[in-house]
Design a protein around this motif. Structure first.
Motif, PDB file in Angstrom:
ATOM      1  N   PRO A  44       0.833  -1.207   0.000  1.00  0.00           N
ATOM      2  CA  PRO A  44       0.000   0.000   0.000  1.00  0.00           C
ATOM      3  C   PRO A  44       0.871   1.263   0.000  1.00  0.00           C
ATOM      4  O   PRO A  44       1.927   1.299   0.640  1.00  0.00           O
ATOM      5  N   LEU A  45       0.414   2.251  -0.725  1.00  0.00           N
ATOM      6  CA  LEU A  45       1.160   3.509  -0.796  1.00  0.00           C
ATOM      7  C   LEU A  45       1.077   4.234   0.545  1.00  0.00           C
ATOM      8  O   LEU A  45      -0.018   4.584   0.993  1.00  0.00           O
ATOM      9  N   PRO A  46       2.209   4.492   1.197  1.00  0.00           N
ATOM     10  CA  PRO A  46       2.150   5.280   2.435  1.00  0.00           C
ATOM     11  C   PRO A  46       1.926   6.758   2.105  1.00  0.00           C
ATOM     12  O   PRO A  46       2.400   7.259   1.083  1.00  0.00           O
ATOM     13  N   ILE A  47       1.202   7.431   2.950  1.00  0.00           N
ATOM     14  CA  ILE A  47       0.957   8.865   2.790  1.00  0.00           C
ATOM     15  C   ILE A  47       1.811   9.603   3.817  1.00  0.00           C
ATOM     16  O   ILE A  47       1.663   9.373   5.018  1.00  0.00           O
ATOM     17  N   MET A 174       7.462  17.157   0.893  1.00  0.00           N
ATOM     18  CA  MET A 174       6.558  18.007   0.115  1.00  0.00           C
ATOM     19  C   MET A 174       6.087  19.195   0.938  1.00  0.00           C
ATOM     20  O   MET A 174       5.995  19.123   2.164  1.00  0.00           O
ATOM     21  N   ILE A 175       5.777  20.281   0.238  1.00  0.00           N
ATOM     22  CA  ILE A 175       5.147  21.460   0.834  1.00  0.00           C
ATOM     23  C   ILE A 175       3.868  21.735   0.051  1.00  0.00           C
ATOM     24  O   ILE A 175       3.885  21.737  -1.183  1.00  0.00           O
ATOM     25  N   PRO A 197      -0.117  12.967  -2.277  1.00  0.00           N
ATOM     26  CA  PRO A 197       1.273  13.264  -2.629  1.00  0.00           C
ATOM     27  C   PRO A 197       1.926  12.034  -3.252  1.00  0.00           C
ATOM     28  O   PRO A 197       1.783  10.921  -2.736  1.00  0.00           O
ATOM     29  N   VAL A 198       2.633  12.235  -4.367  1.00  0.00           N
ATOM     30  CA  VAL A 198       3.296  11.135  -5.076  1.00  0.00           C
ATOM     31  C   VAL A 198       4.745  11.557  -5.316  1.00  0.00           C
ATOM     32  O   VAL A 198       5.058  12.240  -6.283  1.00  0.00           O
ATOM     33  N   ILE A 199       5.625  11.163  -4.398  1.00  0.00           N
ATOM     34  CA  ILE A 199       7.041  11.541  -4.451  1.00  0.00           C
ATOM     35  C   ILE A 199       7.802  10.402  -5.120  1.00  0.00           C
ATOM     36  O   ILE A 199       7.934   9.311  -4.557  1.00  0.00           O
ATOM     37  N   LEU A 247      -3.495  13.681  -8.061  1.00  0.00           N
ATOM     38  CA  LEU A 247      -2.146  13.207  -7.780  1.00  0.00           C
ATOM     39  C   LEU A 247      -1.184  14.391  -7.876  1.00  0.00           C
ATOM     40  O   LEU A 247      -1.080  15.031  -8.928  1.00  0.00           O
ATOM     41  N   ARG A 248      -0.502  14.666  -6.768  1.00  0.00           N
ATOM     42  CA  ARG A 248       0.512  15.725  -6.770  1.00  0.00           C
ATOM     43  C   ARG A 248       1.855  15.053  -7.073  1.00  0.00           C
ATOM     44  O   ARG A 248       2.529  14.533  -6.178  1.00  0.00           O
ATOM     45  N   LEU A 249       2.241  15.053  -8.342  1.00  0.00           N
ATOM     46  CA  LEU A 249       3.442  14.366  -8.788  1.00  0.00           C
ATOM     47  C   LEU A 249       4.670  15.234  -8.528  1.00  0.00           C
ATOM     48  O   LEU A 249       4.719  16.396  -8.927  1.00  0.00           O
TER      49      LEU A 249
END
Length: 487
Positions: A44-47, A174-175, A197-199, A247-249
């Motif tokens: 699972p994608l961690p946030i 991220m900001i 957020p997608v880092i 999605l904030r890429l």
């Protein structure tokens, strides 16, 4: 020797070897292409958590960040990493326009670091560049008033000569800037639910499981990994409960450029770039992001039908041979989206997102020219004691930037957001018409940027540089100081 000359020499060597019957394909050509398509998604994608904050007696929103070493599991066992307030990456700093913020940064690493607020308009003394080093065991504080539109920004170290290694080991976060006047309530905005957020970073591991920090052979651009980590994990999936997801890429990789799209070819809506929302949504099938760039996209999903966000092969301007070695032929699965059988509906995307005042050529007080080549800008490698430009506070300038190398570069300017006027003499494509602070530079194709320099209290210098971190560390960076009129 300039990078383009090295690549030309390599091409000649490979041609000679192939002519002599040497198995060039098995030796170097085939292994240079990477594909992770179909590798699977099992985590699972961690946030990233929202950073806690408090108000001090002056009314400032105060954050505490601690750079520290630790261990992190990307999916195959723990490895040594670094992070802010944890073992890898850092919390999301969320702040609102008009707030005065204070960030206290503590260095618990065995080496100096700094923290640069990438994309943020801040006084030079708070920028967190190589002049604001934090010694091991000590602290540094940065304070500024948030005065820019709603946007997705990020923070990362910026010590001269050591940025690439520290970012690669995990020091980044991220900001998110909120602003009702330049945001849109119709966009997905529930953090971690429909606003994600997608880092994105690429990694490589040694045979014994450690992070491999060696530069890619034959590429000349620094580190290229063969494994993609998103928010710190490989093979991630995101359970989705809403019809639309934002999605904030963020391309937080050292050197790799991605060309993001969905595997079924469906269009998504590009709603924001580095410095904020676009005036209107732009429907695209692909969005290319070089290191440091961001994009906010909204994806419409069907109940129960999974989708995969992938980076597709894409030309990078280095030619057929060069593109293979700088990652242009790679196919990389990024994130699987897993919609629930029943999805919560949401409002339609608005036709107009946010006001986007244009900076026009007739407002420019002057034009400057910057050529990137051979670990230098305009023939000069970075010198901490040299100021390369002195724009006047409040003035508007055009910067014409040219990649004279035969390999990818990009260009990041601290302290301002800019707009792209032209690419190779033509109007920019729709995805480059919003506010930007980092832009890809196609080899041999000039890019014109227009920017207005803000007035901030206090002296100091800002950086401009290639954001392929190996190039930045090697000297492809300069400095400018904003001066008062008549100074």
């Amino acid at each position: 020797m300039a990078v383009r000359r090295r690549l030309a020499y390599l091409a000649a060597v490979l041609t000679l070897l192939a002519g002599s019957g040497f198995a060039v394909d098995r030796w170097v050509w085939a292994p240079a292409m990477i594909s992770t398509a179909g590798a699977g998604f099992d985590r699972p994608l961690p946030i990233p958590p929202l950073a806690p904050s408090h108000r001090d007696r002056h009314g400032r929103r105060v954050y505490d960040l601690r750079a520290q070493a630790g261990e992190h599991d990307f999916g195959a066992g723990p490895v040594r990493t670094e992070g802010f307030d944890g073992s890898y990456l850092g919390p999301t700093l969320r702040m609102a326009r008009g707030e005065q913020v204070l960030v206290d940064v503590h260095d618990d690493l065995p080496e100096p670091t700094s923290v640069h607020w990438h994309g943020m308009r801040v006084p030079a003394a708070a920028d967190g560049g190589p002049h604001q080093l934090i010694a091991p065991g000590s602290s540094w504080s940065a304070s500024w008033r948030v005065d820019q539109p709603a946007a997705t920004l990020w923070y990362h170290p910026h010590p001269h000569g050591a940025t690439a290694q520290q970012v690669y080991r995990g020091l980044a976060g991220m900001i998110i800037v909120d602003d009702p006047a330049t945001g849109s309530p119709a966009l997905p905005h529930e953090y971690g639910v429909d606003d994600i957020p997608v880092i994105v970073q690429d990694k490589r591991f040694t045979a014994d499981g450690r992070l491999d920090a060696a530069n890619a052979p034959l590429a000349g651009i620094g580190l290229l990994g063969d494994t993609v980590a998103v928010n710190g994990v490989t093979g991630p999936f995101l359970p989705v409960v809403t019809r639309r997801v934002r999605l904030r890429l963020l391309n937080a990789s050292n050197a790799r450029t991605y060309d993001f799209g969905l595997t079924d070819g469906r269009r998504f809506a590009l709603v924001g770039t580095d410095g904020g929302l676009l005036e209107a949504p732009v429907r695209l099938r692909r969005i290319m992001l070089s290191p440091g760039e961001r994009a906010e996209i909204v994806v419409d999903l069907d109940p129960g039908r999974t989708e995969v966000l992938r980076s597709f092969p894409h030309p990078l301007g280095a030619g057929r041979l060069g593109d293979r070695f700088v990652g242009g032929d790679d196919t990389l699965d990024i994130l699987q989206l897993r919609p629930a059988p029943v999805l919560r509906p949401g409002p339609d995307l608005p036709a107009v997102l946010a006001p986007l005042p244009l900076l026009t050529r007739d407002r420019a007080a002057r034009t400057r020219e910057f050529h990137l080549d051979d670990d230098a800008i305009n023939g000069l490698p970075m010198d901490m004691d040299r100021v390369d430009a002195r724009p006047i506070a409040g003035s508007t300038e055009i910067w014409r930037v040219v990649n004279d190398d035969g390999i990818p570069h990009n260009f990041h300017v601290h302290g301002v957001q800019f707009q792209v006027l032209t690419v190779a003499g033509a109007a920019p494509p729709p995805q480059l018409r919003g506010w930007k602070d980092t832009v890809f530079l196609p080899p041999g194709r000039p890019v014109e940027l227009i920017m207005q320099f803000p007035r901030h209290p206090g002296p100091g210098v800002y950086m401009f540089h290639c954001h392929l971190l190996y190039h930045e560390d090697s000297g492809m960076m300069g400095q400018y100081a904003v001066i008062d009129p008549g100074s």
